[in-house]
Design a protein around this motif. Structure first.
Motif, PDB file in Angstrom:
ATOM      1  N   ALA A   1       0.835  -1.203   0.000  1.00  0.00           N
ATOM      2  CA  ALA A   1       0.000   0.000   0.000  1.00  0.00           C
ATOM      3  C   ALA A   1       0.873   1.258   0.000  1.00  0.00           C
ATOM      4  O   ALA A   1       1.878   1.331   0.706  1.00  0.00           O
ATOM      5  CB  ALA A   1      -0.917   0.001   1.228  1.00  0.00           C
ATOM      6  N   GLY A   2       0.499   2.215  -0.814  1.00  0.00           N
ATOM      7  CA  GLY A   2       1.232   3.478  -0.873  1.00  0.00           C
ATOM      8  C   GLY A   2       2.314   3.510  -1.944  1.00  0.00           C
ATOM      9  O   GLY A   2       2.886   4.579  -2.208  1.00  0.00           O
ATOM     10  N   LEU A   3       2.606   2.382  -2.586  1.00  0.00           N
ATOM     11  CA  LEU A   3       3.634   2.346  -3.627  1.00  0.00           C
ATOM     12  C   LEU A   3       3.025   2.643  -4.991  1.00  0.00           C
ATOM     13  O   LEU A   3       1.839   2.393  -5.236  1.00  0.00           O
ATOM     14  CB  LEU A   3       4.312   0.974  -3.672  1.00  0.00           C
ATOM     15  N   SER A   4       3.841   3.165  -5.889  1.00  0.00           N
ATOM     16  CA  SER A   4       3.371   3.446  -7.248  1.00  0.00           C
ATOM     17  C   SER A   4       3.205   2.144  -8.026  1.00  0.00           C
ATOM     18  O   SER A   4       3.712   1.094  -7.627  1.00  0.00           O
ATOM     19  CB  SER A   4       4.371   4.346  -7.968  1.00  0.00           C
ATOM     20  N   GLU A   5       2.512   2.232  -9.178  1.00  0.00           N
ATOM     21  CA  GLU A   5       2.303   1.060 -10.004  1.00  0.00           C
ATOM     22  C   GLU A   5       3.626   0.493 -10.505  1.00  0.00           C
ATOM     23  O   GLU A   5       3.814  -0.720 -10.581  1.00  0.00           O
ATOM     24  CB  GLU A   5       1.382   1.391 -11.182  1.00  0.00           C
ATOM     25  N   GLU A   6       4.565   1.367 -10.861  1.00  0.00           N
ATOM     26  CA  GLU A   6       5.861   0.922 -11.341  1.00  0.00           C
ATOM     27  C   GLU A   6       6.626   0.187 -10.252  1.00  0.00           C
ATOM     28  O   GLU A   6       7.253  -0.853 -10.495  1.00  0.00           O
ATOM     29  CB  GLU A   6       6.680   2.112 -11.840  1.00  0.00           C
ATOM     30  N   GLU A   7       6.565   0.700  -9.039  1.00  0.00           N
ATOM     31  CA  GLU A   7       7.226   0.043  -7.909  1.00  0.00           C
ATOM     32  C   GLU A   7       6.587  -1.314  -7.618  1.00  0.00           C
ATOM     33  O   GLU A   7       7.284  -2.299  -7.332  1.00  0.00           O
ATOM     34  CB  GLU A   7       7.150   0.932  -6.671  1.00  0.00           C
ATOM     35  N   ARG A   8       5.263  -1.387  -7.721  1.00  0.00           N
ATOM     36  CA  ARG A   8       4.556  -2.650  -7.508  1.00  0.00           C
ATOM     37  C   ARG A   8       4.976  -3.691  -8.550  1.00  0.00           C
ATOM     38  O   ARG A   8       5.215  -4.853  -8.231  1.00  0.00           O
ATOM     39  CB  ARG A   8       3.042  -2.442  -7.590  1.00  0.00           C
ATOM     40  N   ARG A   9       5.052  -3.259  -9.820  1.00  0.00           N
ATOM     41  CA  ARG A   9       5.431  -4.173 -10.890  1.00  0.00           C
ATOM     42  C   ARG A   9       6.848  -4.700 -10.693  1.00  0.00           C
ATOM     43  O   ARG A   9       7.123  -5.881 -10.923  1.00  0.00           O
ATOM     44  CB  ARG A   9       5.296  -3.497 -12.252  1.00  0.00           C
ATOM     45  N   GLU A  10       7.757  -3.830 -10.262  1.00  0.00           N
ATOM     46  CA  GLU A  10       9.138  -4.246 -10.049  1.00  0.00           C
ATOM     47  C   GLU A  10       9.234  -5.242  -8.899  1.00  0.00           C
ATOM     48  O   GLU A  10       9.955  -6.253  -8.983  1.00  0.00           O
ATOM     49  CB  GLU A  10      10.015  -3.025  -9.762  1.00  0.00           C
ATOM     50  N   ILE A  11       8.489  -4.992  -7.824  1.00  0.00           N
ATOM     51  CA  ILE A  11       8.464  -5.925  -6.683  1.00  0.00           C
ATOM     52  C   ILE A  11       7.880  -7.261  -7.116  1.00  0.00           C
ATOM     53  O   ILE A  11       8.379  -8.331  -6.746  1.00  0.00           O
ATOM     54  CB  ILE A  11       7.655  -5.322  -5.518  1.00  0.00           C
ATOM     55  N   ASP A  12       6.820  -7.223  -7.939  1.00  0.00           N
ATOM     56  CA  ASP A  12       6.176  -8.445  -8.394  1.00  0.00           C
ATOM     57  C   ASP A  12       7.107  -9.262  -9.287  1.00  0.00           C
ATOM     58  O   ASP A  12       7.197 -10.493  -9.150  1.00  0.00           O
ATOM     59  CB  ASP A  12       4.895  -8.099  -9.169  1.00  0.00           C
ATOM     60  N   ARG A  13       7.835  -8.587 -10.195  1.00  0.00           N
ATOM     61  CA  ARG A  13       8.787  -9.293 -11.060  1.00  0.00           C
ATOM     62  C   ARG A  13       9.892  -9.957 -10.243  1.00  0.00           C
ATOM     63  O   ARG A  13      10.281 -11.098 -10.499  1.00  0.00           O
ATOM     64  CB  ARG A  13       9.383  -8.326 -12.091  1.00  0.00           C
ATOM     65  N   ALA A  14      10.376  -9.223  -9.252  1.00  0.00           N
ATOM     66  CA  ALA A  14      11.430  -9.782  -8.394  1.00  0.00           C
ATOM     67  C   ALA A  14      10.914 -10.974  -7.602  1.00  0.00           C
ATOM     68  O   ALA A  14      11.626 -11.977  -7.412  1.00  0.00           O
ATOM     69  CB  ALA A  14      11.954  -8.702  -7.449  1.00  0.00           C
ATOM     70  N   LEU A  15       9.661 -10.916  -7.150  1.00  0.00           N
ATOM     71  CA  LEU A  15       9.067 -12.009  -6.388  1.00  0.00           C
ATOM     72  C   LEU A  15       8.914 -13.259  -7.256  1.00  0.00           C
ATOM     73  O   LEU A  15       9.246 -14.366  -6.825  1.00  0.00           O
ATOM     74  CB  LEU A  15       7.703 -11.583  -5.837  1.00  0.00           C
ATOM     75  N   VAL A  16       8.431 -13.078  -8.482  1.00  0.00           N
ATOM     76  CA  VAL A  16       8.248 -14.217  -9.378  1.00  0.00           C
ATOM     77  C   VAL A  16       9.599 -14.855  -9.723  1.00  0.00           C
ATOM     78  O   VAL A  16       9.718 -16.083  -9.775  1.00  0.00           O
ATOM     79  CB  VAL A  16       7.504 -13.785 -10.659  1.00  0.00           C
ATOM     80  N   ARG A  17      10.620 -14.015  -9.954  1.00  0.00           N
ATOM     81  CA  ARG A  17      11.957 -14.561 -10.216  1.00  0.00           C
ATOM     82  C   ARG A  17      12.447 -15.387  -9.030  1.00  0.00           C
ATOM     83  O   ARG A  17      13.038 -16.459  -9.195  1.00  0.00           O
ATOM     84  CB  ARG A  17      12.949 -13.421 -10.508  1.00  0.00           C
ATOM     85  N   LYS A  18      12.179 -14.901  -7.831  1.00  0.00           N
ATOM     86  CA  LYS A  18      12.589 -15.616  -6.627  1.00  0.00           C
ATOM     87  C   LYS A  18      11.882 -16.967  -6.530  1.00  0.00           C
ATOM     88  O   LYS A  18      12.505 -17.994  -6.206  1.00  0.00           O
ATOM     89  CB  LYS A  18      12.270 -14.767  -5.387  1.00  0.00           C
ATOM     90  N   LEU A  19      10.592 -16.988  -6.837  1.00  0.00           N
ATOM     91  CA  LEU A  19       9.841 -18.238  -6.815  1.00  0.00           C
ATOM     92  C   LEU A  19      10.377 -19.213  -7.857  1.00  0.00           C
ATOM     93  O   LEU A  19      10.529 -20.407  -7.595  1.00  0.00           O
ATOM     94  CB  LEU A  19       8.349 -17.971  -7.072  1.00  0.00           C
ATOM     95  N   ASP A  20      10.654 -18.686  -9.049  1.00  0.00           N
ATOM     96  CA  ASP A  20      11.161 -19.543 -10.123  1.00  0.00           C
ATOM     97  C   ASP A  20      12.473 -20.216  -9.735  1.00  0.00           C
ATOM     98  O   ASP A  20      12.642 -21.426  -9.889  1.00  0.00           O
ATOM     99  CB  ASP A  20      11.359 -18.723 -11.405  1.00  0.00           C
ATOM    100  N   PHE A  21      13.404 -19.435  -9.248  1.00  0.00           N
ATOM    101  CA  PHE A  21      14.723 -19.978  -8.926  1.00  0.00           C
ATOM    102  C   PHE A  21      14.675 -20.932  -7.738  1.00  0.00           C
ATOM    103  O   PHE A  21      15.471 -21.878  -7.647  1.00  0.00           O
ATOM    104  CB  PHE A  21      15.721 -18.850  -8.653  1.00  0.00           C
ATOM    105  N   LYS A  22      13.738 -20.697  -6.830  1.00  0.00           N
ATOM    106  CA  LYS A  22      13.660 -21.539  -5.636  1.00  0.00           C
ATOM    107  C   LYS A  22      12.891 -22.839  -5.891  1.00  0.00           C
ATOM    108  O   LYS A  22      13.207 -23.877  -5.295  1.00  0.00           O
ATOM    109  CB  LYS A  22      12.978 -20.756  -4.498  1.00  0.00           C
ATOM    110  N   LEU A  23      11.898 -22.796  -6.760  1.00  0.00           N
ATOM    111  CA  LEU A  23      11.006 -23.935  -6.919  1.00  0.00           C
ATOM    112  C   LEU A  23      11.293 -24.798  -8.148  1.00  0.00           C
ATOM    113  O   LEU A  23      11.336 -26.025  -8.055  1.00  0.00           O
ATOM    114  CB  LEU A  23       9.548 -23.453  -6.994  1.00  0.00           C
ATOM    115  N   ILE A  24      11.473 -24.162  -9.303  1.00  0.00           N
ATOM    116  CA  ILE A  24      11.450 -24.888 -10.570  1.00  0.00           C
ATOM    117  C   ILE A  24      12.655 -25.812 -10.798  1.00  0.00           C
ATOM    118  O   ILE A  24      12.475 -26.989 -11.154  1.00  0.00           O
ATOM    119  CB  ILE A  24      11.298 -23.910 -11.757  1.00  0.00           C
ATOM    120  N   PRO A  25      13.909 -25.334 -10.635  1.00  0.00           N
ATOM    121  CA  PRO A  25      15.039 -26.206 -10.996  1.00  0.00           C
ATOM    122  C   PRO A  25      15.051 -27.548 -10.275  1.00  0.00           C
ATOM    123  O   PRO A  25      15.272 -28.592 -10.907  1.00  0.00           O
ATOM    124  CB  PRO A  25      16.263 -25.356 -10.616  1.00  0.00           C
TER     125      PRO A  25
END
Length: 497
Positions: A29-53
């Motif tokens: 809450a309180g973050l801009s849309e661009e900041e939200r998108r960047e956080i979301d991309r970083a989160l998905v990358r983290k999930l990918d590297f931790k789960l998929i391989p």
């Protein structure tokens, strides 16, 4: 109730209330849309590297362990155990019986036992089964080992697909399911190379080369399974590698995707019956039957098919590698494209035509070179449709336990057709295997192609009815919570085509 008991109850209530508030609050809450998108991309990358391989490694090992009997066959397995061709096919068949019977239950056990306990446990168990196959002395021993191998392996494929669907949005799941399943194609490539290398140990310790294939690959599975107790993660609401804020973000993005994976359901039999009464479960089973029946027949007998084209045993092992490698590339490409376009049915329909063409050529071909080229088309027409079909079924089934039961039923029924796959390529039909190729052609044409067309048309018609308000009466008189619990029967839930 004592004062201590009362205090304990109140404390638990406060903790539960706090947890629910955290899950419902917007952590950004309180973050801009661009900041939200960047956080979301970083989160998905983290999930990918931790789960998929690591999950890909597990499935690579799983598929290697269930199909390496095809490699062992051309190294002398049948003659050494004194088996007939029919008994060898029975050893293939018995795996799929126990495998398919246990699959519908596996996802419920996964949810109740937690992934980081359930997945490594079954892996260690099937590693022991695989190792003991190398010590079998006769047909009866091999039958018993293959039965327990199917029983213990049954939970991995439906379990991991269900598990991943509880982590990612519907339009993110396809590429990840494709990458995960591509491990099967890699195992086909890797399996041929590995079998060719291990078979050179023929005579070491008094064991034949085919026995060493089972023993070494089984021991490797046990080691990987033990390591998995530390590598496999739990579901999003209890994943230890995420901070509380990141866990809240994962659950929030699932809620925004209209997924009840964000909810904390307790198992009830009504979820089972919801799946059983849903027509999509049966059409999905038809599609998956068409593709997975073809897959197992292809992967179990490819080394033998290539050998019958006139190549030596080792050369046949090595020539089985390129079709799998190309299929792996196309599988990932289709997963990516289907996610981007949100059109899974059309990809199933179009890709299945490659397989139909490949097996048609195999039936009519008299040239080893042309037949080998057709093997490539067959692989390309089968492999991409496995993860695409699973993703399609998962995308269109909402509710944590309903999705788990549906995936278990669809995959279980599909794998039961491994019984057919084990008995279509008969020794008496070699070297052309016309009957086997014709049966697989029928599976692809009726199950995969025909089922995909049927599913696409029916889902498109249902979406039109929902857009036109013809299903709005389903929610009349219901509370918001009751509407959410309708899952994919909510009028605002549009199916993925």
């Amino acid at each position: 109730m004592t004062a201590t008991d009362q205090s304990s109850v109140e404390l638990k209530a406060d903790i539960h209330s706090h947890r629910e508030n955290v899950l419902e609050e917007d952590p950004d809450a309180g973050l801009s849309e661009e900041e939200r998108r960047e956080i979301d991309r970083a989160l998905v990358r983290k999930l990918d590297f931790k789960l998929i391989p690591w999950l890909c490694l597990l499935y690579l090992v799983s598929f290697l362990d269930r199909t390496n009997i095809g490699n062992a066959k051309i190294e002398g397995l049948i003659d050494d155990l004194g088996m007939t061709a029919g008994q060898y096919n029975a050893c293939l068949t018995i795996f799929f019986v126990s495998y398919s019977v246990f699959e519908p239950l596996s996802n419920v056990l996964l949810k109740r036992m937690r992934p980081r306990i359930y997945i490594p446990t079954i892996m260690v168990l099937w590693g022991f089964c695989m190792t003991f196959m190398g010590f079998c002395k006769n047909y009866n021993g091999m039958m018993a080992a293959r039965w327990f191998l199917g029983l213990t392996e049954a939970g991995l494929f439906p379990g991991v697909n269900y598990y991943l669907s509880c982590w990612f949005k519907r339009r993110e799941f396809g590429i990840r399911a494709a990458v995960f399943f591509s491990a099967a194609a890699v195992s086909g490539s890797f399996g041929g190379l590995l079998a060719a290398a291990i078979s050179q140990m023929d005579g070491v310790g008094g064991k034949r080369g085919w026995a060493w294939i089972f023993i070494l690959e089984g021991l490797a599975t046990i080691v990987i399974g033990i390591i998995s107790f530390w590598m496999v993660q739990d579901f999003p609401d209890d994943a230890k590698f995420l901070s509380p804020i990141d866990r809240a973000r994962v659950l929030k993005r699932l809620r925004e995707d209209q997924q009840s994976s964000a909810e904390h359901e307790d198992f009830q039999m009504k979820y089972f019956w919801q799946s059983m009464k849903d027509w999509k479960t049966y059409v999905g089973a038809l599609i998956y039957m068409g593709v997975v029946g073809s897959l197992y027949a292809f992967s179990l007998f490819l080394p033998s098919i290539i050998k019958e084209l006139g190549f030596s045993t080792t050369r046949a092992q090595l020539l089985s590698v390129p079709p799998y490698a190309l299929a792996c590339i196309l599988t990932i490409s289709i997963g990516w494209a289907a996610d981007r376009t949100n059109q899974r049915g059309l990809f199933n329909i179009c890709v299945s035509l490659l397989g139909i063409l490949g097996f048609s050529i195999l039936i009519g071909s008299r040239s080893p070179a042309l037949s080998y080229a057709a093997v490539f088309l067959a692989a390309l027409g089968i492999y991409p449709c496995i993860p695409n079909t699973i993703t399609w079924v998962s995308n269109n089934t909402e509710g944590v336990y309903k999705r788990g039961v549906t995936l278990g039923m669809v995959i279980g029924w599909g794998n039961l057709n491994g019984v057919m796959s084990s008995n279509v390529y008969l020794a008496r039909d070699s070297p052309r295997y016309t009957m086997g190729h014709a049966i697989i052609l029928g599976y692809l044409a009726i199950g995969l192609f025909g089922g995909s067309v049927l599913n696409y048309v029916m889902l498109k018609r249902e979406n039109e009815k929902r857009r036109n308000g013809e299903r709005d009466n389903w929610i009349q008189g219901k509370t918001q919570k009751e509407i959410e619990m309708l899952g994919d029967e909510r009028p605002d839930f549009l199916y993925t085509l």
